[in-house]
Design an enzyme around this catalytic site. Structure first.
Site, PDB file in Angstrom:
ATOM      1  N   GLU A 114      26.193 -11.429  44.935  1.00 29.54           N
ATOM      2  CA  GLU A 114      27.534 -11.882  45.324  1.00 29.54           C
ATOM      3  C   GLU A 114      28.179 -10.853  46.238  1.00 29.54           C
ATOM      4  O   GLU A 114      27.778  -9.701  46.260  1.00 29.54           O
ATOM      5  CB  GLU A 114      28.401 -12.156  44.077  1.00 29.54           C
ATOM      6  CG  GLU A 114      28.482 -11.000  43.131  1.00 29.54           C
ATOM      7  CD  GLU A 114      29.022 -11.383  41.744  1.00 29.54           C
ATOM      8  OE1 GLU A 114      29.070 -12.569  41.404  1.00 29.54           O
ATOM      9  OE2 GLU A 114      29.391 -10.471  41.005  1.00 29.54           O
ATOM     10  N   LYS A 116      30.643  -8.051  47.611  1.00 29.80           N
ATOM     11  CA  LYS A 116      31.513  -7.053  46.987  1.00 29.80           C
ATOM     12  C   LYS A 116      32.859  -7.156  47.691  1.00 29.80           C
ATOM     13  O   LYS A 116      33.018  -6.752  48.831  1.00 29.80           O
ATOM     14  CB  LYS A 116      30.928  -5.649  47.130  1.00 29.80           C
ATOM     15  CG  LYS A 116      31.736  -4.609  46.379  1.00 29.80           C
ATOM     16  CD  LYS A 116      30.957  -3.311  46.232  1.00 29.80           C
ATOM     17  CE  LYS A 116      31.620  -2.361  45.265  1.00 29.80           C
ATOM     18  NZ  LYS A 116      32.940  -1.910  45.689  1.00 29.80           N
ATOM     19  N   ASP A 118      36.594  -6.608  48.846  1.00 34.33           N
ATOM     20  CA  ASP A 118      37.354  -5.380  49.055  1.00 34.33           C
ATOM     21  C   ASP A 118      38.816  -5.600  48.643  1.00 34.33           C
ATOM     22  O   ASP A 118      39.677  -5.834  49.467  1.00 34.33           O
ATOM     23  CB  ASP A 118      37.253  -4.952  50.519  1.00 34.33           C
ATOM     24  CG  ASP A 118      37.455  -3.462  50.673  1.00 34.33           C
ATOM     25  OD1 ASP A 118      37.646  -2.784  49.641  1.00 34.33           O
ATOM     26  OD2 ASP A 118      37.439  -2.979  51.813  1.00 34.33           O
ATOM     27  N   TYR A 225      34.280 -12.214  38.489  1.00 38.51           N
ATOM     28  CA  TYR A 225      32.884 -11.753  38.483  1.00 38.51           C
ATOM     29  C   TYR A 225      32.494 -11.137  37.144  1.00 38.51           C
ATOM     30  O   TYR A 225      31.581 -10.318  37.076  1.00 38.51           O
ATOM     31  CB  TYR A 225      32.598 -10.803  39.640  1.00 38.51           C
ATOM     32  CG  TYR A 225      33.607  -9.685  39.809  1.00 38.51           C
ATOM     33  CD1 TYR A 225      33.810  -8.743  38.815  1.00 38.51           C
ATOM     34  CD2 TYR A 225      34.334  -9.573  40.991  1.00 38.51           C
ATOM     35  CE1 TYR A 225      34.724  -7.716  38.985  1.00 38.51           C
ATOM     36  CE2 TYR A 225      35.252  -8.558  41.174  1.00 38.51           C
ATOM     37  CZ  TYR A 225      35.442  -7.625  40.159  1.00 38.51           C
ATOM     38  OH  TYR A 225      36.340  -6.618  40.329  1.00 38.51           O
ATOM     39  N   LYS A 314      26.060  -0.957  49.649  1.00 42.98           N
ATOM     40  CA  LYS A 314      27.188  -0.799  50.575  1.00 42.98           C
ATOM     41  C   LYS A 314      26.792  -1.212  51.985  1.00 42.98           C
ATOM     42  O   LYS A 314      25.721  -0.855  52.462  1.00 42.98           O
ATOM     43  CB  LYS A 314      27.625   0.674  50.602  1.00 42.98           C
ATOM     44  CG  LYS A 314      28.194   1.155  49.288  1.00 42.98           C
ATOM     45  CD  LYS A 314      29.542   0.563  49.045  1.00 42.98           C
ATOM     46  CE  LYS A 314      30.536   1.643  48.679  1.00 42.98           C
ATOM     47  NZ  LYS A 314      31.869   1.120  48.479  1.00 42.98           N
ATOM     48  N   CYS A 408      60.350   4.817  82.303  1.00 44.35           N
ATOM     49  CA  CYS A 408      59.123   4.026  82.384  1.00 44.35           C
ATOM     50  C   CYS A 408      58.049   4.837  83.112  1.00 44.35           C
ATOM     51  O   CYS A 408      58.300   5.341  84.214  1.00 44.35           O
ATOM     52  CB  CYS A 408      59.400   2.723  83.126  1.00 44.35           C
ATOM     53  SG  CYS A 408      57.901   1.791  83.516  1.00 44.35           S
ATOM     54  N   CYS A 411      57.501   2.984  86.727  1.00 47.16           N
ATOM     55  CA  CYS A 411      58.495   2.873  87.801  1.00 47.16           C
ATOM     56  C   CYS A 411      59.646   3.861  87.653  1.00 47.16           C
ATOM     57  O   CYS A 411      60.500   3.947  88.536  1.00 47.16           O
ATOM     58  CB  CYS A 411      59.042   1.455  87.876  1.00 47.16           C
ATOM     59  SG  CYS A 411      60.151   1.046  86.523  1.00 47.16           S
ATOM     60  N   CYS A 426      61.037  -1.243  79.391  1.00 43.60           N
ATOM     61  CA  CYS A 426      61.421  -0.714  80.689  1.00 43.60           C
ATOM     62  C   CYS A 426      62.510  -1.626  81.232  1.00 43.60           C
ATOM     63  O   CYS A 426      62.387  -2.845  81.193  1.00 43.60           O
ATOM     64  CB  CYS A 426      60.194  -0.730  81.609  1.00 43.60           C
ATOM     65  SG  CYS A 426      60.619  -0.690  83.355  1.00 43.60           S
ATOM     66  N   CYS A 432      59.706  -2.968  88.592  1.00 41.30           N
ATOM     67  CA  CYS A 432      58.649  -2.135  88.005  1.00 41.30           C
ATOM     68  C   CYS A 432      57.308  -2.728  88.413  1.00 41.30           C
ATOM     69  O   CYS A 432      57.055  -3.914  88.183  1.00 41.30           O
ATOM     70  CB  CYS A 432      58.798  -2.132  86.487  1.00 41.30           C
ATOM     71  SG  CYS A 432      57.419  -1.346  85.641  1.00 41.30           S
TER      72      CYS A 432
HETATM   73  S1  IVH Z   1      31.296  -6.058  38.950  1.00 41.51           S
HETATM   74  C1  IVH Z   1      30.321  -4.059  35.336  1.00 41.51           C
HETATM   75  N1  IVH Z   1      31.327  -7.569  41.082  1.00 41.51           N
HETATM   76  O1  IVH Z   1      33.869  -3.017  42.856  1.00 41.51           O
HETATM   77  C2  IVH Z   1      30.570  -4.222  36.743  1.00 41.51           C
HETATM   78  N2  IVH Z   1      32.695  -5.635  41.056  1.00 41.51           N
HETATM   79  O2  IVH Z   1      32.629  -0.405  42.274  1.00 41.51           O
HETATM   80  C3  IVH Z   1      31.999  -4.374  37.040  1.00 41.51           C
HETATM   81  N3  IVH Z   1      34.045  -5.355  43.075  1.00 41.51           N
HETATM   82  O3  IVH Z   1      35.952  -2.085  40.201  1.00 41.51           O
HETATM   83  C4  IVH Z   1      32.291  -4.747  38.418  1.00 41.51           C
HETATM   84  N4  IVH Z   1      33.366  -7.173  44.100  1.00 41.51           N
HETATM   85  O4  IVH Z   1      36.865  -3.733  41.930  1.00 41.51           O
HETATM   86  C5  IVH Z   1      31.807  -6.455  40.504  1.00 41.51           C
HETATM   87  N5  IVH Z   1      31.305  -9.033  42.895  1.00 41.51           N
HETATM   88  C6  IVH Z   1      31.773  -7.921  42.295  1.00 41.51           C
HETATM   89  C7  IVH Z   1      32.717  -7.101  42.930  1.00 41.51           C
HETATM   90  C8  IVH Z   1      33.153  -5.953  42.275  1.00 41.51           C
HETATM   91  C9  IVH Z   1      34.155  -6.123  44.168  1.00 41.51           C
HETATM   92  C10 IVH Z   1      34.765  -4.078  42.871  1.00 41.51           C
HETATM   93  C11 IVH Z   1      35.531  -4.017  41.586  1.00 41.51           C
HETATM   94  C12 IVH Z   1      34.970  -2.838  40.840  1.00 41.51           C
HETATM   95  C13 IVH Z   1      34.310  -2.051  41.934  1.00 41.51           C
HETATM   96  C14 IVH Z   1      33.158  -1.289  41.355  1.00 41.51           C
END
Ligand code: IVH
Length: 672
Positions: A114, A116, A118, A225, A314, A408, A411, A426, A432
């Protein structure tokens, strides 16, 4: 109604509204038109006003609390909220996979992949299906009580569907979409409020508000999640099936969720996500892989604060470090001065960045950006690169604070900043050369005078060499003079003269638009033309008369009035007319005052190809009849005019139950 009947009706309304909310916000597939939904909502509101003792916290009318908090209360997490270990490259990812395979003595492993997200992690506690408490992750053991703010997030159900367990803790990420982030920052730039560095900060800042009314204005989203305490316990065997169950309860889960088997499929998923990254509606900083089998998860357990059964891979950061080489000022068509940071070139997300916007002087001061500074620059998708923050500790020497020039840079005219505006301008106007260049570029552009062969480079040369000073001058430069400019031959000069000549037969609306009056766009120009019919009438109109025109407010009215009171502008217009610029009399379809107009209060959206007129024509006609014309279909849309090859707007209108008109039906409507 007897008491119990009222109560029953209230429950029934809440149940229906809750279902519709789920279809609208979570499944993105509304089942009834918005107007119908509004009716249900208003009926519930009314019954609750009349029977305040029947109001409950899970009522859909109760999302935004009335009184701001004094401070955030602490919440202990019974089951700690963990973090994830990271893999920074494919080697580390392979190592992770190898380790778990060895520990579990398996050849290949099934993971759930899934994005991650932000944003920031929160835990939601539902008791008997009702949202009772929401807390941030905090240090993993103790977080802050943000229930009042979480309740304002429309994708989070206040009450779960389909027989939820007695106690259910749901974990997930609160985030802000890229679109919402851009909009909030645009609004804040105008009002002089704080500009957020990135969607994560915007989400965090919005969630950590003591006043839920503020959070309610910030469009936040949520995906689940994971789970915390559940009573009675779930009997599921996989993480995937838990998420499917959460979805049944009405909770949002990621649309990008997928099971993958073995490291190759993990890498495939990652490749696809990084490839899509810029196009995703939200920001991600990686992808997460979790072992699907809960039995294997239990077997592996945790090390310190992170599970052994999951890893975050990452993606390359969209924020990098670089140096500010210079701060330049750009002068726009309306004289607005925009500071731009020139950067030591640096690669971010596959693109080399050399400039970053600094918005306005307030923003520069807030961030205290100075020449020579080491800064964090961020680029995400199409968003213009931005300076996020200065690493003040790396500043050496005593470079002065940046100040906006008082003159400016182009000019030398005085720079002025109106009260309450963050933009400095300006005051040189069309004296100008920066403004001259852009004014000419606008004047010759396709939707204005449509003059071919007069590109930006040539305009620059013509102005720098002194041949052109005003818009009118472009018609008096001779063939020899054009031909004398660098890279211009006699042939190009001839072509240009022909194009200039052709452009002289124009229309009043195009001419008005071409003049570049502040905030008079194409549509306003057309409405003005059909309202006044003659240039002289418009020139002589008072601010009050201008405001009578459909869609013209006080600001635009003032801009138009002021424009025609500048002697310089009148001279240019007279010269242009002397050069032979002309247009036919315009048929006046004077816009009626708001109340009496036939389409007053109605909102139209136009989509697809029309055969009898352009969409722009249709828009002007509608506006003249008092209608509002919008770009997007919503519950407020009265009619969608669907031409040929109508696409997603038609789908949306159908889903929302908006009335749809064919081009023929629309023409009929105009005749009546
Ligand atoms: S699972 C036991 N799933 O990443 C695992 N975290 O570095 C608990 N995050 O604090 C987290 N997307 O804020 C999980 N699909 C995802 C996520 C996710 C973003 C963030 C979350 C967590 C941090 C961990």
């Amino acid at each position: 109604m007897p008491h119990t009947k009222i109560e029953q009706r209230i429950y029934e309304l809440r149940r229906q509204i809750q279902l519709h909310n789920h279809h609208y916000y979570v499944l993105d597939a509304p089942q009834i038109p918005d107007a119908e939904y509004d009716k249900l909502f208003r009926e519930l509101e009314q019954l609750e006003v009349e029977n305040p003792h029947l109001i409950t916290a899970d009522s859909p009318t109760q999302r935004v609390g009335a009184t701001p908090l004094q401070e955030f209360a602490e919440v202990m997490h019974t089951i700690p909220m963990l973090s994830l270990n990271n893999a920074l490259d494919s080697h580390e990812m392979e190592e992770f996979d190898r380790r778990v395979r060895e520990r579990l003595a398996l050849d290949t492993i099934e993971y759930v992949a899934e994005p991650k997200m932000d944003g920031l992690a929160v835990s939601l506690r539902y008791e008997d299906g009702v949202l009772m408490k929401a807390a941030t992750r905090g240090d993993g053991t103790t977080g802050e009580d943000v229930t009042h703010n979480i309740r304002t997030i429309k994708t989070i159900p206040l009450r779960l569907l389909n027989n939820p367990p007695q106690l259910l803790e749901v974990r997930g990420e609160v985030f802000m979409t890229k679109d919402s982030f851009t909009k909030i920052n645009q609004q804040h730039a105008e009002t002089g409020e704080r500009i957020f560095a990135n969607p994560r900060n915007a989400a965090a800042g919005s969630l950590r508000q003591l006043d839920a009314k503020v959070t309610a204005t910030r469009p936040l989203s949520f995906v689940c999640y994971g789970v915390g305490v559940i009573e009675p316990r779930f009997e599921y065997e996989t993480y995937y099936s838990i998420l499917q169950q959460l979805k049944q309860y009405g909770l949002p889960i990621s649309q990008y969720l997928q099971t993958v088997v073995g490291i190759e499929e993990c890498e495939d998923y990652q490749r696809r996500m990084s490839e899509q990254r810029d196009r995703l509606p939200f920001e991600i900083d990686g992808v997460v892989y979790k072992i699907n089998s809960l039995a294997y998860q239990n077997q592996l357990g945790f090390v310190s604060r992170a599970p052994r059964w999951a890893i975050a891979y990452k993606l390359p950061p969209q924020e990098v470090l670089t140096q500010v080489v210079a701060i330049d000022i750009q002068v726009g068509r309306t004289g607005a001065l925009t500071p731009v940071a020139r950067l030591e070139p640096v690669a971010v997300g596959g693109v080399t960045v050399t400039n970053a916007t600094l918005h306005n002087i307030d923003e520069i001061h807030r961030k205290d950006v100075r020449v020579g500074d080491t800064v964090i620059v961020r680029r995400a998708g199409d968003v213009i690169p931005e300076v996020v923050r200065v690493l003040v500790e790396r500043r050496n020497g005593d470079t002065p604070q940046f100040e906006m020039p008082s003159e400016c840079p182009i000019c030398g005219s005085a720079v002025a900043r109106e009260d309450g505006e963050s933009v400095a301008r300006c005051t040189g106007g069309l004296f100008c050369s920066a403004q001259q260049k852009q004014a000419v570029a606008h004047f010759v552009s396709r939707k204005a005078m449509n003059i071919d062969g007069l590109g930006d480079k040539l305009i620059e040369q013509a102005i720098d060499s002194g041949l052109v000073k005003t818009l009118a001058d472009i018609y008096s430069v001779t063939r020899e003079q054009w031909a004398s400019l660098p890279r211009m031959g006699e042939k190009s000069a001839d072509n240009l003269l022909r194009a200039l000549d052709k452009s002289k037969a124009t229309t009043l609306d195009k001419f008005l638009y071409a003049l570049g009056i502040r905030e008079v766009g194409e549509t306003t120009a057309r409405i003005l033309a059909t309202h006044f019919g003659q240039l002289e009438k418009l020139q002589n109109a008072t601010v009050e008369e201008l405001q009578e025109v459909q869609d013209v407010g006080i600001v635009v009215a003032n801009n138009i009035y002021t424009f025609f009171r500048q002697l310089h502008n009148l001279e240019v217009i007279a010269q242009l007319q002397q050069s032979g610029l002309q247009w036919q009399e315009v048929e006046i379809t004077a816009t009626k005052t708001a109340e009496s107009a036939p389409f007053a209060g109605q909102t139209f959206v136009i989509t697809g190809t029309l055969h009898n007129m352009t969409r722009e024509d249709a828009k002007v006609k509608l506006l003249a009849l008092g209608a509002k014309v919008s770009d997007s279909v919503s519950k407020k849309t009265s009619y969608l005019i669907a031409g040929e090859k109508a696409g997603s707007k038609l789908d949306k209108a159908q889903a929302l139950g908006v009335k749809i008109l064919s081009e023929e039906e629309f023409l009929q409507l105009l005749i009546v």
